[in-house]
Design an enzyme around this catalytic site. Structure first.
Site, PDB file in Angstrom:
ATOM      1  N   GLU A   3       0.816  -1.225   0.000  1.00  0.00           N
ATOM      2  CA  GLU A   3       0.000   0.000   0.000  1.00  0.00           C
ATOM      3  C   GLU A   3       0.844   1.267   0.000  1.00  0.00           C
ATOM      4  OE1 GLU A   3      -2.908  -3.091   1.237  1.00  0.00           O
ATOM      5  OE2 GLU A   3      -0.819  -2.647   1.791  1.00  0.00           O
ATOM      6  N   HIS A  10      -9.238  -5.209  10.351  1.00  0.00           N
ATOM      7  CA  HIS A  10      -9.929  -5.046   9.069  1.00  0.00           C
ATOM      8  C   HIS A  10     -11.280  -4.346   9.223  1.00  0.00           C
ATOM      9  CE1 HIS A  10      -7.015  -8.059   7.803  1.00  0.00           C
ATOM     10  NE2 HIS A  10      -7.421  -7.962   6.551  1.00  0.00           N
TER      11      HIS A  10
END
Length: 727
Positions: free
Chosen positions: A454, A524
């Site tokens: 990322e 998450h």
């Protein structure tokens, strides 16, 4: 015994040393320009250190005196349309690229022109924090940007600018111009994840970027031998299949030859290169003292490297060929120093025996927040629509996730600048949730599946956006992953426009989903709204209906600021009203939606909690007004609607799903009470999740997130405190 076979790296690794024949073949004009540039840069940096010693440089003064050969040797091998960026020690790189842009050749025996003087003046003004600087004084020594000259912006975060340089390289590759990008960084940055991630991504995508390593052996005071077993830092390229060169950075000609070979590889479409230049900063990390004054280097070591001064080395080469004489070199040195005296003098005055910056040169205090975000003038001419007044054909059975994919396909079909990127977005029939369904088949060169990195691909997208020819849309599979990319998200993208003077657009969209209730646990399941709302530079939208998603995404993709688009897994499979064919309308950034009117209580909420709240209110049959905020950033809150409602109801309840620690409601309540305190009959109330992040256990996850029963409890409490308890 097993069979042992030596493996051969996929890319070459070579040392480049200029020969006597190379020195004889050097074009005299190029050699004289190298010499003049290095002397100009040296005199400039000496003046900066002098001013720093007088207390006139606010903040650090990271000089690169001694390292001029690497910057000048590489920059003179570039085209004007090639680009560079660098780290906190980058005056020399900025100036080398800018000098070559301003004047292709410099005759060191002639007076310097006004263009060179203006360049030096504006650069010095920026380092001093003055309004006439390239970034209007905001960037200072560590954040230098001049887009016209190919300077993309230097960076105070070690290695932080490397992914952004790769984004610019992607734009060059797509444009097919043959232009390249050089990203300069030191031995300290070589071991940083963003650099290694970007090397991998650039090699995989064959981007025309040169990773130029200035190996000056010291990260502040830490020697390179202390932090890595392989001190030949260009060896990093072997792991990624990148052709790599090692060169004496104190010899500008050898650097120049290495850059020419690197450029040949990159311009031919064969991907990235690495150049490692061995060189030496003559001074400490910051300021006018040598490293030996701080005990981490010896005077003998410093003297040895000073004996290899790149300015003297180039002068000797030219003198041996009788291209320039010793007296001319002495005059060049004096002329450079004199020019810097003349440039600095108008910026400084003496008051009561002490020097200070001329007060009239500082930026006005009113400039403090200017340009933090744009003025949305790019939205001029947009056709705005709301579901209540929409006249086109609509269906009440539109699946939310299908609308997400449909509007992106429409925009990509009409705007070839839009590029979608993220993990698995090109596979699985539209990524993990179907949000990019059909895009890779129709736009294979603009739907980019990325490595699991990322930090690198977010920074790469930032470089694309800063380039101006690309509008990237990043997908974070889960918002918690923003912490992996936090430097790029907050330090780079969010601060970009403001840091570089307020005029540089950053048209980037970041999509992500809140996944509370899916059993994916603590790492998450966060709601990122509260974090992004307190970070400068970002706009935030949270569509709660399919109709709103179309209009808000269209606005996000037209906006020249970075926009976070928050989605929710609870909404993906839900159905609602959406147009059947008109996907081209906009919903204004900064406009809330009145979900339900009422007179006793104002409820502010967003995303999946909008419908949950509406159902609870209807079941309780209370006179509550519900506002779907839609735009969540500080500049985007619809205070006109919110304040009008509170003046009517005199009571506020903020409803959100996520944990209290990263809560959006805390920020909102603080802002709200400053505006409407006199209209409140009681403190602002809130419904939110627990302190801990959601757990894997279904029972504990449910307890960690705000649920309908929590909304009901919050409503009952605030109504009771009004003296209107519910049955």
């Amino acid at each position: 015994m097993p069979i042992l076979t030596d493996l051969t790296p996929a890319a070459p690794w070579r040392e480049i040393i200029a020969t006597p024949e190379d020195r004889a073949a050097l074009d005299p004009g190029t050699g004289l320009t190298m010499l003049a540039q290095m002397h100009l840069i040296r005199a400039f940096e000496e003046k900066v250190l002098e001013l720093a010693g007088q207390g006139l440089v606010h903040g650090p003064a990271h000089s690169a005196i001694g390292q001029e050969g690497g910057a000048v040797g590489s920059a003179l091998a570039m085209r004007p349309t090639d680009q560079v960026n660098g780290s906190h020690r980058a005056h020399h790189q900025f100036l080398a690229k800018a000098l070559a842009y301003v004047s292709a050749e410099i005759d060191p025996t002639k007076p310097f022109g006004d263009d060179l003087r203006e360049l030096a003046s504006r650069t010095l003004a920026e380092i001093l924090g003055l309004a006439d600087g390239f970034c209007k004084g905001r960037g200072g020594s560590m954040h230098l940007r001049w887009g016209d000259s190919g300077n993309l912006g230097t960076n105070a975060i070690v290695g932080g600018g490397v992914p952004m340089a790769a984004g610019a390289a992607w734009a060059h590759k797509r444009a097919g111009t043959g232009d390249v990008v050089y990203t300069y960084f030191g031995d300290g940055a070589v071991n940083i994840g963003s650099v290694l991630e970007t090397m991998n991504l650039a090699a995989a995508w064959k981007l025309p970027i040169c990773f130029f390593i200035e190996n000056n052996r010291y990260a502040v005071s830490t020697n390179v031998d202390e932090v890595t077993a392989e001190t030949r830092l260009s060896a990093r390229g072997l792991a990624f299949g990148i052709p790599s060169f090692k060169v004496d950075g104190m010899d500008a000609l050898s650097v120049h030859l290495a850059a020419q070979q690197a450029n040949e590889i990159m311009r031919a479409g064969n991907g990235p290169t690495i150049i490692e230049a061995d060189l030496y900063r003559f001074f400490h990390q910051n300021g006018p003292l040598p490293g030996s004054a701080f005990g981490y280097r010896s005077k003998e070591e410093e003297a040895e490297w000073r004996g290899r001064d790149p300015l003297n080395a180039m002068a000797r080469d030219l003198q041996q060929r009788q291209i320039i004489g010793e007296d001319a070199v002495t005059r060049l040195r004096a002329n450079c120093q004199q020019m810097m005296e003349e440039i600095a003098a108008p910026m400084i005055e003496t008051v009561e025996g002490r020097k200070r910056i001329l007060p009239a040169l500082w930026p006005e205090e009113s400039f403090r927040d200017h340009g933090l975000r744009g003025d949305l003038s790019e939205m001029t001419g947009a056709r705005y629509a709301e579901q209540a007044t929409f006249t086109g054909a609509m269906t009440d059975d539109a699946k939310f996730i299908d609308v997400v994919a449909d509007v992106m396909e429409r925009r990509m079909a009409q705007d070839d600048r839009i590029v979608v990127m993220g993990e698995d977005v090109h596979r699985l029939k539209g990524g993990t949730n179907g949000a990019t369904r059909g895009l890779s088949a129709r736009f294979p060169d603009r739907c980019l599946g990325t490595p699991i990195s990322e930090n690198a691909f977010t920074g790469l997208a930032a470089g694309m956006a800063a380039d101006g020819r690309v509008r990237p849309v990043i997908e974070f599979m889960y918002p918690d992953f923003m912490w992996v990319a936090a430097d790029q998200v907050f330090n780079q993208i969010g601060k970009f426009r403001h840091m570089f003077g307020g005029d540089s657009a950053m048209p980037l969209v970041l999509r992500t989903k809140v996944a509370m209730g899916t059993g994916y646990g603590s790492q998450h399941s966060m709601d990122p709204a509260g974090i992004f709302a307190t970070a400068p530079g970002w706009r935030i939208v949270a569509p709660a209906t399919p109709f709103d998603y179309v209009g808000l995404m269209n606005s996000a993709l037209r906006c020249d600021d970075p926009v976070l688009v928050i989605e929710h897994v609870d909404l993906y499979n839900s159905k609602g009203t959406a147009p059947t064919d008109d996907l081209d309308y906009f919903i204004p950034l900064g406009k809330a939606r009145m979900v339900r009117e009422g007179g006793k209580l104002t409820i502010l909420t967003y995303l999946a909690m909008v419908e949950k709240t509406r159902k609870v209110v209807e079941e309780l049959s209370i006179d509550a007004e519900i506002i779907d905020l839609r735009s969540l950033d500080r500049a985007g809150l619809d205070w006109e609607m919110i304040e009008a409602s509170v003046r009517k109801t005199n009571n506020v309840l903020i409803v959100e799903q996520g944990a209290i620690g990263t809560s959006y409601g805390g920020f909102l309540a603080d802002e709200l009470q400053r505006r409407v305190f006199d209209y409140l009959d009681q403190p602002i109330a809130r419904v939110h999740g627990g302190e801990a992040s959601p757990s894997i256990s279904k029972v504990l996850e449910g307890a960690a997130c705000a649920r309908p029963q929590d909304i009901e409890a919050g409503i009952r409490a605030i109504m009771a405190d009004q003296g209107l308890p519910l049955a």
